[in-house]
Design a protein around this motif. Structure first.
Motif, PDB file in Angstrom:
ATOM      1  N   GLN A 277       0.828  -1.212   0.000  1.00  0.00           N
ATOM      2  CA  GLN A 277       0.000   0.000   0.000  1.00  0.00           C
ATOM      3  C   GLN A 277       0.861   1.261   0.000  1.00  0.00           C
ATOM      4  OE1 GLN A 277      -3.730  -0.108   2.295  1.00  0.00           O
ATOM      5  NE2 GLN A 277      -3.138  -2.159   2.921  1.00  0.00           N
ATOM      6  N   LEU A 278       2.039   1.185   0.628  1.00  0.00           N
ATOM      7  CA  LEU A 278       2.967   2.309   0.547  1.00  0.00           C
ATOM      8  C   LEU A 278       3.505   2.431  -0.874  1.00  0.00           C
ATOM      9  CD1 LEU A 278       4.424   4.555   2.149  1.00  0.00           C
ATOM     10  CD2 LEU A 278       6.300   2.940   2.484  1.00  0.00           C
ATOM     11  N   MET A 279       3.757   1.306  -1.526  1.00  0.00           N
ATOM     12  CA  MET A 279       4.193   1.324  -2.917  1.00  0.00           C
ATOM     13  C   MET A 279       3.132   1.955  -3.809  1.00  0.00           C
ATOM     14  SD  MET A 279       5.890  -2.495  -2.885  1.00  0.00           S
ATOM     15  CE  MET A 279       6.035  -2.677  -4.659  1.00  0.00           C
ATOM     16  N   ASP A 280       1.857   1.672  -3.531  1.00  0.00           N
ATOM     17  CA  ASP A 280       0.771   2.300  -4.307  1.00  0.00           C
ATOM     18  C   ASP A 280       0.824   3.814  -4.181  1.00  0.00           C
ATOM     19  OD1 ASP A 280      -0.184  -0.145  -5.137  1.00  0.00           O
ATOM     20  OD2 ASP A 280      -1.878  -0.188  -3.748  1.00  0.00           O
ATOM     21  N   THR A 281       1.086   4.295  -2.966  1.00  0.00           N
ATOM     22  CA  THR A 281       1.181   5.745  -2.757  1.00  0.00           C
ATOM     23  C   THR A 281       2.344   6.326  -3.550  1.00  0.00           C
ATOM     24  OG1 THR A 281       0.281   5.452  -0.524  1.00  0.00           O
ATOM     25  CG2 THR A 281       1.356   7.551  -0.994  1.00  0.00           C
ATOM     26  N   ALA A 282       3.471   5.616  -3.549  1.00  0.00           N
ATOM     27  CA  ALA A 282       4.635   6.077  -4.311  1.00  0.00           C
ATOM     28  C   ALA A 282       4.322   6.132  -5.805  1.00  0.00           C
ATOM     29  CB  ALA A 282       5.819   5.147  -4.058  1.00  0.00           C
ATOM     30  N   VAL A 283       3.646   5.106  -6.295  1.00  0.00           N
ATOM     31  CA  VAL A 283       3.302   5.060  -7.724  1.00  0.00           C
ATOM     32  C   VAL A 283       2.341   6.186  -8.080  1.00  0.00           C
ATOM     33  CG1 VAL A 283       2.002   3.714  -9.426  1.00  0.00           C
ATOM     34  CG2 VAL A 283       3.774   2.617  -8.064  1.00  0.00           C
ATOM     35  N   LEU A 284       1.375   6.448  -7.212  1.00  0.00           N
ATOM     36  CA  LEU A 284       0.433   7.534  -7.475  1.00  0.00           C
ATOM     37  C   LEU A 284       1.142   8.881  -7.505  1.00  0.00           C
ATOM     38  CD1 LEU A 284      -2.603   6.363  -5.329  1.00  0.00           C
ATOM     39  CD2 LEU A 284      -2.594   6.684  -7.809  1.00  0.00           C
TER      40      LEU A 284
ATOM     41  N   TRP B  71       7.175  10.896   3.040  1.00  0.00           N
ATOM     42  CA  TRP B  71       8.615  10.932   3.323  1.00  0.00           C
ATOM     43  C   TRP B  71       9.224   9.546   3.124  1.00  0.00           C
ATOM     44  CZ3 TRP B  71      11.849   8.633   7.005  1.00  0.00           C
ATOM     45  CH2 TRP B  71      13.141   9.168   7.086  1.00  0.00           C
ATOM     46  N   LEU B  72       8.511   8.499   3.555  1.00  0.00           N
ATOM     47  CA  LEU B  72       9.003   7.137   3.337  1.00  0.00           C
ATOM     48  C   LEU B  72       9.053   6.801   1.846  1.00  0.00           C
ATOM     49  CD1 LEU B  72       7.293   5.060   6.181  1.00  0.00           C
ATOM     50  CD2 LEU B  72       9.696   5.733   6.001  1.00  0.00           C
ATOM     51  N   CYS B  73       8.081   7.276   1.082  1.00  0.00           N
ATOM     52  CA  CYS B  73       8.102   7.053  -0.369  1.00  0.00           C
ATOM     53  C   CYS B  73       9.371   7.642  -0.979  1.00  0.00           C
ATOM     54  CB  CYS B  73       6.875   7.679  -1.025  1.00  0.00           C
ATOM     55  SG  CYS B  73       5.323   6.817  -0.692  1.00  0.00           S
TER      56      CYS B  73
ATOM     57  N   PHE C  35      11.924   4.606  -1.716  1.00  0.00           N
ATOM     58  CA  PHE C  35      11.715   4.282  -3.126  1.00  0.00           C
ATOM     59  C   PHE C  35      12.284   5.318  -4.093  1.00  0.00           C
ATOM     60  CE2 PHE C  35       7.688   2.447  -1.114  1.00  0.00           C
ATOM     61  CZ  PHE C  35       8.280   1.207  -0.900  1.00  0.00           C
ATOM     62  N   GLY C  36      12.885   6.386  -3.560  1.00  0.00           N
ATOM     63  CA  GLY C  36      13.502   7.377  -4.427  1.00  0.00           C
ATOM     64  C   GLY C  36      12.518   8.201  -5.228  1.00  0.00           C
ATOM     65  N   VAL C  37      11.298   8.363  -4.718  1.00  0.00           N
ATOM     66  CA  VAL C  37      10.295   9.179  -5.399  1.00  0.00           C
ATOM     67  C   VAL C  37      10.568  10.654  -5.070  1.00  0.00           C
ATOM     68  CG1 VAL C  37       7.831   9.675  -5.594  1.00  0.00           C
ATOM     69  CG2 VAL C  37       8.605   7.320  -5.294  1.00  0.00           C
TER      70      VAL C  37
ATOM     71  N   GLU D  76      14.974   5.419  14.504  1.00  0.00           N
ATOM     72  CA  GLU D  76      14.354   4.335  15.275  1.00  0.00           C
ATOM     73  C   GLU D  76      12.905   4.103  14.838  1.00  0.00           C
ATOM     74  OE1 GLU D  76      13.243   3.121  19.913  1.00  0.00           O
ATOM     75  OE2 GLU D  76      14.318   4.981  19.492  1.00  0.00           O
ATOM     76  N   THR D  77      12.151   5.189  14.676  1.00  0.00           N
ATOM     77  CA  THR D  77      10.749   5.043  14.258  1.00  0.00           C
ATOM     78  C   THR D  77      10.664   4.475  12.845  1.00  0.00           C
ATOM     79  OG1 THR D  77      10.137   6.933  15.652  1.00  0.00           O
ATOM     80  CG2 THR D  77       8.564   6.248  13.954  1.00  0.00           C
ATOM     81  N   GLN D  78      11.563   4.924  11.960  1.00  0.00           N
ATOM     82  CA  GLN D  78      11.581   4.388  10.599  1.00  0.00           C
ATOM     83  C   GLN D  78      11.817   2.879  10.623  1.00  0.00           C
ATOM     84  OE1 GLN D  78      14.114   4.810   6.435  1.00  0.00           O
ATOM     85  NE2 GLN D  78      14.563   6.191   8.128  1.00  0.00           N
TER      86      GLN D  78
END
Length: 392
Positions: free
Chosen positions: A222-229, A260-262, A266-268, A281-283
């Protein structure tokens, strides 16, 4: 540079898959086995195959990846055929319908065949449900489940969920609420087939991710979906609109962390003004949380989530208020649990029905949750801290 772990290797592979690239990995046979098991747990072994095609790896792992990629491709073709059939059947029946989630999002992947999808999700107006149901069953869709807000069908081994109500997670209420603006946000694509607007699709994707995160768990897909969007719709103004849509649900800070994680994983190229960084730590905790427990989490996580939600509601309204909410939930909640409660004069019966269920068939569940809470206080405290850190 820190040594590559199986987790960091997997995230690097998914970044490569998103960009239609391949990676070079130097792993032991044991690590390759763990990497494959992790991808399998995430329903992304086909994507791992695409990203590691040129890597040296044990033959047994390569054979499994190749097999999984073939099965993923085969399932993709079947689902695409069924999607087309679904839209044709509903259009012929003059039933407006809306596709969302994976059926829409995976079209934006550079290699959509390896973006897995558990089932097909579509929505129809309540006024069209009877027409849609008759048309689907007349065309070989077998109805397997009937709930107030969603009817489930099966054809060629693929599940179709036909919704009349979509819900989005509200962090303030710790509950899912009806998506009232659904059809106002719908855009016609072809015939009577609709998709959400780009902004609404992105907002729904993030809210859906939050819902799973606050439930049993949320895999990395689902995080990947956000990156793709974001890569498909990189206009910062659109994403400011997404954040504005999520603010009433108290999900805007969570969305900024996920963006931020995207960018980080994933280099977006996400605009800095849209992101909020997480400490190391949270990451790491978010990474472990997403990758440890599969696509949709575990029963233990669901138990912890329920306890965390109850604690937050007690903090907001006190123990007495929480008890009253438990004893007398909203009519909306009862209608979701008992179909007959749609009729207003049967609401009192639904309250009695729920109380009876609570002291009979659900009693053991309540006792198990209390016992679990006693035995896992430290885990619960860590859960509360993590959720506060990421905006949930």
């Amino acid at each position: 540079m820190k040594p590559m772990t199986v987790y960091t290797a997997f995230v690097a592979c998914m970044a490569a898959y998103l960009h239609a690239q391949t990676v070079e990995l130097t792993l032991s046979a044991e690590e390759w086995g763990k990497l494959y098991a992790l991808a399998k747990r995430q329903s992304l072994s086909g994507a791992l195959y695409a990203a590691t095609e040129g890597c040296a790896m044990p033959d047994a792992v390569r054979d499994r990846l190749r097999r999984d990629a073939f099965l993923t491709l085969s399932r993709y073709e079947t689902q695409q055929q069924l999607l087309g059939e679904l839209c044709d059947v509903l259009t012929a029946a003059d039933a407006a319908h809306l596709l969302f989630k994976g059926a829409v999002t995976r079209r934006y992947y550079r290699n959509p065949q390896m973006r897995t999808m558990g089932d097909i999700d579509a929505a129809v107006p309540l006024s069209c449900r009877a027409i849609a149901d008759a048309a689907l069953q007349a065309n070989g869709f077998e109805k397997t489940e009937e709930q107030p807000e969603v009817w489930v069908y099966r054809k060629h081994g693929i599940l179709l969920e036909l919704h009349t109500v979509l819900r989005r997670y509200n962090c303030r209420t710790q509950d899912k609420e009806p998506y009232e603006e659904l059809w106002a946000d719908a855009r016609k694509k072809q015939g009577l087939t609709h998709h959400l607007s780009d902004e609404a699709e992105a907002a729904y994707t993030v809210a859906h991710m939050a819902s799973h995160f606050c439930g049993g768990g949320c895999g990395i897909r689902q995080l990947m979906d956000t990156a793709v969007l974001y890569e498909r719709f990189p206009d910062p103004a659109l994403w400011e609109g997404v954040l504005a849509r999520l603010e009433p649900l108290a999900l805007d800070r969570f969305a900024r962390h996920m963006l931020w994680l995207c960018a980080t994983w994933f280099g977006v190229g996400v605009e800095d003004t849209l992101t909020l960084a997480l400490d190391e730590e949270t990451q790491a905790q978010v990474c472990a949380r997403m990758l440890d427990e599969g696509t949709f989490g575990t029963d233990d996580r669901r138990m912890l989530s329920r306890m965390r939600q109850e604690r937050r509601l007690q903090k907001q309204g006190g123990k007495a208020g929480t008890f009253v909410r438990w004893l007398f939930p909203s009519p909306e909640y009862l209608r979701r649990q008992y179909a007959y409660a749609e009729k207003p004069w049967l609401l009192p019966a639904a309250y009695i029905h729920r109380m009876w269920d609570g002291v009979t068939k659900h009693r053991s569940k309540h006792q198990a949750r209390l016992q679990y809470a006693k035995e896992h206080q430290d885990t619960l405290e860590a859960e509360v801290r993590l959720f506060e850190a990421i905006g949930l």
